[in-house]
Motif scaffolding. Sequence first.
Motif, PDB file in Angstrom:
ATOM      1  N   ASP A 541       0.822  -1.206   0.000  1.00 56.26           N
ATOM      2  CA  ASP A 541       0.000   0.000   0.000  1.00 56.26           C
ATOM      3  C   ASP A 541       0.854   1.253   0.000  1.00 56.26           C
ATOM      4  O   ASP A 541       0.370   2.364   0.197  1.00 56.26           O
ATOM      5  CB  ASP A 541      -0.942   0.014   1.207  1.00 56.26           C
ATOM      6  N   GLY A 542       2.153   1.084  -0.236  1.00 59.70           N
ATOM      7  CA  GLY A 542       3.087   2.190  -0.253  1.00 59.70           C
ATOM      8  C   GLY A 542       3.797   2.394   1.060  1.00 59.70           C
ATOM      9  O   GLY A 542       4.973   2.766   1.099  1.00 59.70           O
ATOM     10  N   ASP A 543       3.095   2.134   2.189  1.00 62.35           N
ATOM     11  CA  ASP A 543       3.702   2.265   3.510  1.00 62.35           C
ATOM     12  C   ASP A 543       4.351   0.956   3.955  1.00 62.35           C
ATOM     13  O   ASP A 543       5.416   0.950   4.561  1.00 62.35           O
ATOM     14  CB  ASP A 543       2.648   2.696   4.532  1.00 62.35           C
ATOM     15  N   ILE A 544       3.678  -0.143   3.650  1.00 62.05           N
ATOM     16  CA  ILE A 544       4.201  -1.464   4.033  1.00 62.05           C
ATOM     17  C   ILE A 544       3.796  -2.480   2.979  1.00 62.05           C
ATOM     18  O   ILE A 544       2.700  -2.397   2.404  1.00 62.05           O
ATOM     19  CB  ILE A 544       3.682  -1.877   5.436  1.00 62.05           C
ATOM     20  N   ALA A 545       4.699  -3.403   2.709  1.00 64.30           N
ATOM     21  CA  ALA A 545       4.416  -4.503   1.785  1.00 64.30           C
ATOM     22  C   ALA A 545       4.264  -5.783   2.592  1.00 64.30           C
ATOM     23  O   ALA A 545       5.111  -6.095   3.441  1.00 64.30           O
ATOM     24  CB  ALA A 545       5.530  -4.651   0.764  1.00 64.30           C
ATOM     25  N   LYS A 546       3.184  -6.492   2.346  1.00 70.72           N
ATOM     26  CA  LYS A 546       2.932  -7.753   3.022  1.00 70.72           C
ATOM     27  C   LYS A 546       2.811  -8.852   1.985  1.00 70.72           C
ATOM     28  O   LYS A 546       2.212  -8.654   0.923  1.00 70.72           O
ATOM     29  CB  LYS A 546       1.652  -7.677   3.847  1.00 70.72           C
ATOM     30  N   PHE A 564       7.832  -5.837   4.777  1.00 69.37           N
ATOM     31  CA  PHE A 564       8.962  -4.912   4.787  1.00 69.37           C
ATOM     32  C   PHE A 564       8.417  -3.513   4.484  1.00 69.37           C
ATOM     33  O   PHE A 564       7.352  -3.343   3.884  1.00 69.37           O
ATOM     34  CB  PHE A 564      10.040  -5.313   3.777  1.00 69.37           C
ATOM     35  N   VAL A 565       9.152  -2.476   4.921  1.00 69.63           N
ATOM     36  CA  VAL A 565       8.708  -1.088   4.772  1.00 69.63           C
ATOM     37  C   VAL A 565       9.603  -0.300   3.831  1.00 69.63           C
ATOM     38  O   VAL A 565       9.290   0.836   3.484  1.00 69.63           O
ATOM     39  CB  VAL A 565       8.641  -0.374   6.144  1.00 69.63           C
ATOM     40  N   ASN A 566      10.722  -0.869   3.419  1.00 73.93           N
ATOM     41  CA  ASN A 566      11.564  -0.260   2.396  1.00 73.93           C
ATOM     42  C   ASN A 566      12.356  -1.367   1.719  1.00 73.93           C
ATOM     43  O   ASN A 566      12.237  -2.546   2.101  1.00 73.93           O
ATOM     44  CB  ASN A 566      12.478   0.829   2.971  1.00 73.93           C
ATOM     45  N   THR A 567      13.143  -1.005   0.730  1.00 77.99           N
ATOM     46  CA  THR A 567      13.858  -2.019  -0.040  1.00 77.99           C
ATOM     47  C   THR A 567      15.209  -2.384   0.567  1.00 77.99           C
ATOM     48  O   THR A 567      15.986  -3.101  -0.062  1.00 77.99           O
ATOM     49  CB  THR A 567      14.057  -1.538  -1.490  1.00 77.99           C
ATOM     50  N   ASP A 568      15.501  -1.932   1.774  1.00 79.54           N
ATOM     51  CA  ASP A 568      16.676  -2.412   2.502  1.00 79.54           C
ATOM     52  C   ASP A 568      16.244  -3.669   3.251  1.00 79.54           C
ATOM     53  O   ASP A 568      15.980  -3.669   4.452  1.00 79.54           O
ATOM     54  CB  ASP A 568      17.172  -1.340   3.481  1.00 79.54           C
ATOM     55  N   PHE A 569      16.133  -4.768   2.466  1.00 80.54           N
ATOM     56  CA  PHE A 569      15.523  -5.988   2.986  1.00 80.54           C
ATOM     57  C   PHE A 569      16.275  -6.556   4.182  1.00 80.54           C
ATOM     58  O   PHE A 569      15.679  -7.143   5.083  1.00 80.54           O
ATOM     59  CB  PHE A 569      15.432  -7.044   1.870  1.00 80.54           C
ATOM     60  N   SER A 572      14.828  -4.402   7.095  1.00 77.95           N
ATOM     61  CA  SER A 572      13.389  -4.219   7.316  1.00 77.95           C
ATOM     62  C   SER A 572      12.568  -5.486   7.114  1.00 77.95           C
ATOM     63  O   SER A 572      11.392  -5.512   7.464  1.00 77.95           O
ATOM     64  CB  SER A 572      12.856  -3.130   6.383  1.00 77.95           C
ATOM     65  N   LEU A 573      13.155  -6.561   6.561  1.00 71.79           N
ATOM     66  CA  LEU A 573      12.387  -7.766   6.273  1.00 71.79           C
ATOM     67  C   LEU A 573      12.058  -8.530   7.558  1.00 71.79           C
ATOM     68  O   LEU A 573      12.942  -8.808   8.375  1.00 71.79           O
ATOM     69  CB  LEU A 573      13.171  -8.676   5.325  1.00 71.79           C
TER      70      LEU A 573
END
Length: 609
Positions: A541-546, A564-569, A572-573
Amino acid sequence: MQRKIIKWTAITLGSIVVLIVAATVALNLPPVQRYIKDTALQMLCREFNTTITLDEVDVSVINGHVGLYGLTINDLAGEKMLDVDTLYAGFDMWKALTQRKAELENIKLIGATASIYKNRPDSAANYQFLLDAVKKDEAQDDTDSTKHEPAFQFDIKDAQACNLDITWQDRSKPGTYTRIKLENAKCDRSSDETRIRVNGLTLVTENNKPRKNEGKPNRGAFDAGHLDILADADVVMHHKKDHPTEIELKELQAEDRGSGLKLNSMHCNAVIDEGHATVRDIEIVSRSTTLSIDSVNFTLPDSTHTLAYQSSTVKGNVLLADISQPFAPVLKKFKMPLNLSVKVSGEGQTMRFGDIVVTNPDKRLCVKANGIITPLGHVEEGQQRTIHFNITSMYARKGVKEQILAYFPVKESMMGLIKSTGDISYHGTLTVPKKHVVMNGTLSTVAGSLAFNFDIDNANKYLSGHASTNQFALGRIISVPDFKNIAFDATFNFSIASKKKAQELHRHTGKLPLGWVKGTASEATYKKLTLHHIVWDITSDGDIAKGVAGIEGNIADVMCEFSFVNTDFEKSLKCKPSFKFNKLADKLKGVKDKVKDKIKEKFTRKKTS
């Protein structure tokens, strides 16, 4: 007797001289000129069946000139069609009398205004009655069996036009018009050449509609319905008997002030001969962009053929930022110079591009392609313009792709992913239907190759498509070293709206793109564990990916929920493994039903026997 002959001869010659002088003096008298003017106007009004007025006429036989001042011509509807302040022409009286040749010089047309229109697209223009009258006279001359040489031959030596204003309208479309204004034009003619110099030529179009980029900051400002072009030109035409016409464009400068499209300079040479034309030594400069073309061969249109053309290799140094304002605002910061070579050909409404090669100065970037655009002109309702390019090869090496992407508003997190792909190469196709960009092909990176199909929907600001690979080191791209190779097939859909637009539409301020990815991995390796037939579904949804990934088993499903909330997995994963035995009851029930069926089948056979 001899004295009488001399006497009468002298008297006769003197009388002729006196008559000529008297006639000359009379023609210069205002009352005589007014009489000639009024008589001529009455004849013209009867001939053309309209109103023609003239404020003043000035005829000087001695000085050799004719001047008309305040000339107006109405059309058949009674509307003023032409208004001329001054029309002046000088002539050589001696040549007119002795050689039957009127050599007009110093012709001046000053302060002319013309209003031309049609009431409907299929109706005649308001000036048609003048053409019909001229054609009628020509037809009568053609039917005259008595052939004779014209009483006078007219030859124009030089001419000048200043302050012209011509407006064209289709009155079935209120508020629309095309307007041409001319500040100054000079024509000088000699026996073997004609030179035309134009200064301050303005072309304005108005379609009575909003500009195409109104409220659309990412759309170029160029709009054929709202042109405002200012141009200067210098042209020389060489004309020799029994030789083809040669035209030298010494200089052309033009700018569309409404869109910022600018032609700083253009010059070339052309030869026209019997339906063919060749243009040579073409040089074009637009801001920092330069193009040079050795030659272009044209087949001119006629009743059976449309316009066709073929160029030699077009070579140039291009700066895409030069066309950003009129065509692509997203390129306004693109300052990387590019080298271009291409061959252009076409026929009618189709243009083709062959042997396209685009490189940057140090050759870290190279694109080779060919393409086609059709139709070039107006697109009819229900018709669609086709822009298609076949990219035979492309590579970007040693950080050049990061340098290019730095000119665009790419998120820092996405830039990190792109940088991790290393040197890349690509081959495939690029098609641009209305408000879409479609790409198909194979992208090769340091992590492996991806076959993909992208559709960029510029109307709704979404990127959708499909990607697949037989072996891809995904962990190398997302900075998770333990994640080794993966073979997958996936579909996706992401928003590509700007951050501001995304906040308006979706009310999120996160660092992730909005969208989803669904796919199946036929094989994936994490550390020393290799799994097969993994299904995943990720939604952001742009804020968090599930997301959820899992393997369906005969008795149980192995699942893994993650976010995760950004692409620094790596930071944030978050993962949560689980087992689902939701199919165990169904499996046991299936076994029980099979046993029952076998017992029933065995009993039935025994009873029958």
